[in-house]
Motif scaffolding. Structure first.
Motif, PDB file in Angstrom:
ATOM      1  N   THR A  64      -1.859  -6.490   4.250  1.00  0.00           N
ATOM      2  CA  THR A  64      -3.197  -6.129   3.329  1.00  0.00           C
ATOM      3  C   THR A  64      -3.020  -5.311   2.386  1.00  0.00           C
ATOM      4  O   THR A  64      -3.792  -5.851   1.099  1.00  0.00           O
ATOM      5  CB  THR A  64      -4.176  -4.992   4.290  1.00  0.00           C
ATOM      6  N   THR A 119      -1.995  -9.124  11.560  1.00  0.00           N
ATOM      7  CA  THR A 119      -1.869 -10.031  10.664  1.00  0.00           C
ATOM      8  C   THR A 119      -2.751 -11.496  10.462  1.00  0.00           C
ATOM      9  O   THR A 119      -2.927 -12.087   9.803  1.00  0.00           O
ATOM     10  CB  THR A 119       0.081 -10.165  10.809  1.00  0.00           C
ATOM     11  N   SER A 124       0.874  -6.402   8.962  1.00  0.00           N
ATOM     12  CA  SER A 124      -0.071  -6.315   8.262  1.00  0.00           C
ATOM     13  C   SER A 124      -0.390  -5.584   7.866  1.00  0.00           C
ATOM     14  O   SER A 124      -1.213  -6.213   6.652  1.00  0.00           O
ATOM     15  CB  SER A 124      -1.067  -6.224   9.325  1.00  0.00           C
ATOM     16  N   THR A 165      -5.193  -0.801   2.352  1.00  0.00           N
ATOM     17  CA  THR A 165      -4.386  -0.676   2.428  1.00  0.00           C
ATOM     18  C   THR A 165      -3.318   1.067   3.263  1.00  0.00           C
ATOM     19  O   THR A 165      -3.055   0.446   4.204  1.00  0.00           O
ATOM     20  CB  THR A 165      -2.658  -1.272   1.361  1.00  0.00           C
ATOM     21  N   ARG A 198      -6.426   1.460   6.065  1.00  0.00           N
ATOM     22  CA  ARG A 198      -6.609   0.348   7.167  1.00  0.00           C
ATOM     23  C   ARG A 198      -5.639   1.315   8.991  1.00  0.00           C
ATOM     24  O   ARG A 198      -5.645   1.391   9.520  1.00  0.00           O
ATOM     25  CB  ARG A 198      -5.740  -0.789   7.613  1.00  0.00           C
ATOM     26  N   THR A 254      -2.623  -2.425  13.678  1.00  0.00           N
ATOM     27  CA  THR A 254      -1.722  -2.421  12.128  1.00  0.00           C
ATOM     28  C   THR A 254      -0.590  -2.429  12.978  1.00  0.00           C
ATOM     29  O   THR A 254      -0.314  -2.508  14.073  1.00  0.00           O
ATOM     30  CB  THR A 254      -1.778  -1.370  11.675  1.00  0.00           C
ATOM     31  N   THR A 276      -5.991 -10.110   8.688  1.00  0.00           N
ATOM     32  CA  THR A 276      -6.540 -10.060   7.086  1.00  0.00           C
ATOM     33  C   THR A 276      -6.824 -11.083   5.646  1.00  0.00           C
ATOM     34  O   THR A 276      -7.399 -10.761   5.573  1.00  0.00           O
ATOM     35  CB  THR A 276      -4.718  -9.876   6.787  1.00  0.00           C
ATOM     36  N   LEU A 321     -10.747  -6.056  11.160  1.00  0.00           N
ATOM     37  CA  LEU A 321      -9.836  -5.136  10.730  1.00  0.00           C
ATOM     38  C   LEU A 321      -9.047  -4.206  12.242  1.00  0.00           C
ATOM     39  O   LEU A 321      -8.645  -4.287  11.984  1.00  0.00           O
ATOM     40  CB  LEU A 321      -9.707  -4.521   9.402  1.00  0.00           C
TER      41      LEU A 321
END
Length: 357
Positions: A109, A245, A105, A118, A121, A101, A248, A268
């Motif tokens: 998200t 990124t 990103s 969001t 993650r 993450t 996503t 992810l």
């Protein structure tokens, strides 16, 4: 029957739509990444990751979450932390939470998926990183007391090698606000964007390909089972090089085709943190045994989190095969178009600057 060339306009149109949705949030994410680089001293990071404590592992996981580095970009940063005295557990945690993450990103998200994903993650990324760090620390026979070496105030014992970082920090502190800010923005919109930009555009283009060429009925027929879909996403994600990124928009395209949120989360998490290119470097950095633990924890935690997030969406009253439908109903305006053009221009400029260099 339509040929590939006949469908190319549809692919480009779908990809452009994804770019319009994500570009404003990408620019915002890179702006905050620049602020982090400008005003978060290196000594702050290295000084809190030294030693071999649970505190160091937790801090490494937390500090890695906002940093926008991919699974290859994080390697030199992690190597530097290890050289400056960070324990294997903290290095492992940093190696996981950082690529899984990042502030950029997280922003993307929000724009392409939904608020729940969001939040989920980075939380799962943090938990996975802490679990892996503790597992690696416990596995080290030569450091049996590694998890209890903390000061009374709960801070990890500082490493003697952090003094050089303090020196660099004091010198950096003499820079003016303007110099720091401009340096941070150059890092974000030139260096970092140069590393991530091409992969992000690849992800945007691939999302367009998925939207046009993959039939939702096919996925519903063969990947409607939540366990099978997670397994397939895991098989695809583990060897694949894709940054947080760039993963996503690919995940969003799969979700719109009916892939369950749990399988999307597996992709992810596992995609950015593991790939064939970086695994050998990780193994040389923390040891083969620790690297295998690192990989096993990522796979295990990703699958567990996938199952739990499916249940979370079901408890929220949502159909996990249609959880993203309707999330992107608004029409992008002039701001989105301007942001998309600016983002493309910045990516192009960083690419050509590197070519000249």
């Amino acid at each position: 029957m339509e040929s590939v060339l006949d469908r190319l306009p549809g692919v480009l149109s779908a990809s452009w739509g994804v770019l319009l949705e994500s570009a404003p949030f990408m620019l915002l994410g890179f702006f905050f990444a620049g602020l982090l680089k400008a005003f978060l001293p290196d000594s702050f990071i290295t000084g809190h990751l030294g030693g071999r404590s649970i505190g160091g592992i937790v801090k490494a996981s937390l500090l890695g979450i906002p940093l926008p580095l991919c699974s290859c970009g994080v390697l030199p940063a992690a190597a530097g932390l290890k050289k400056q005295g960070a324990g294997k557990g903290a290095v492992t945690s940093f190696l996981i939470s950082t690529p899984e993450t990042g502030i950029d990103s997280i922003a993307v998200t929000w724009s392409l998926l939904d608020p729940l994903m969001t939040v989920v993650r980075p939380v799962v990324s943090f938990v996975t990183a802490v679990a892996a760090g503790i597992a690696v620390s416990l596995s080290e026979r030569d450091h049996k007391h590694e998890l209890s070496e903390e000061d009374e105030d709960g801070q990890a014992k500082p490493s003697t090698s952090t003094c050089c970082c303090s020196s660099r920090s004091s010198q950096a502190g003499k820079s003016s606000f303007r110099d720091k800010f401009s340096g941070g923005m150059r890092f974000a919109f030139h260096d970092l964007l140069g590393d991530i930009g091409k992969w992000f555009l690849f992800g945007v283009l691939l999302s367009g390909v998925i939207s046009v060429f993959i039939d939702a009925a096919f996925l519903e027929r063969y990947l409607s089972n939540e366990y099978l879909s997670m397994l397939v996403m895991l098989i695809i994600a583990v060897p694949l090089y894709v940054c947080a990124t760039a993963s996503t928009p690919i995940a969003a395209a799969l979700a719109l085709k009916g892939i369950a949120p749990g399988a999307v989360l597996v992709f992810l998490l596992a995609g950015p943190a593991t790939n064939v290119a970086s695994f050998s470097v990780v193994a040389s950095m923390i040891g083969r045994k620790a690297a295998l633990i690192y990989l096993a924890v990522i796979i295990t935690m990703s699958c567990i989190a996938g199952l739990l997030v499916n249940q979370l969406y079901v408890m929220s009253g949502m159909d996990i095969s249609r959880w993203l439908v309707g999330q992107q109903a608004h029409e992008p305006g002039i701001l989105s178009s301007g942001a998309a053009m600016l983002l493309l221009a910045l990516i192009g400029a960083s690419f050509f600057d590197r070519k000249k260099a």
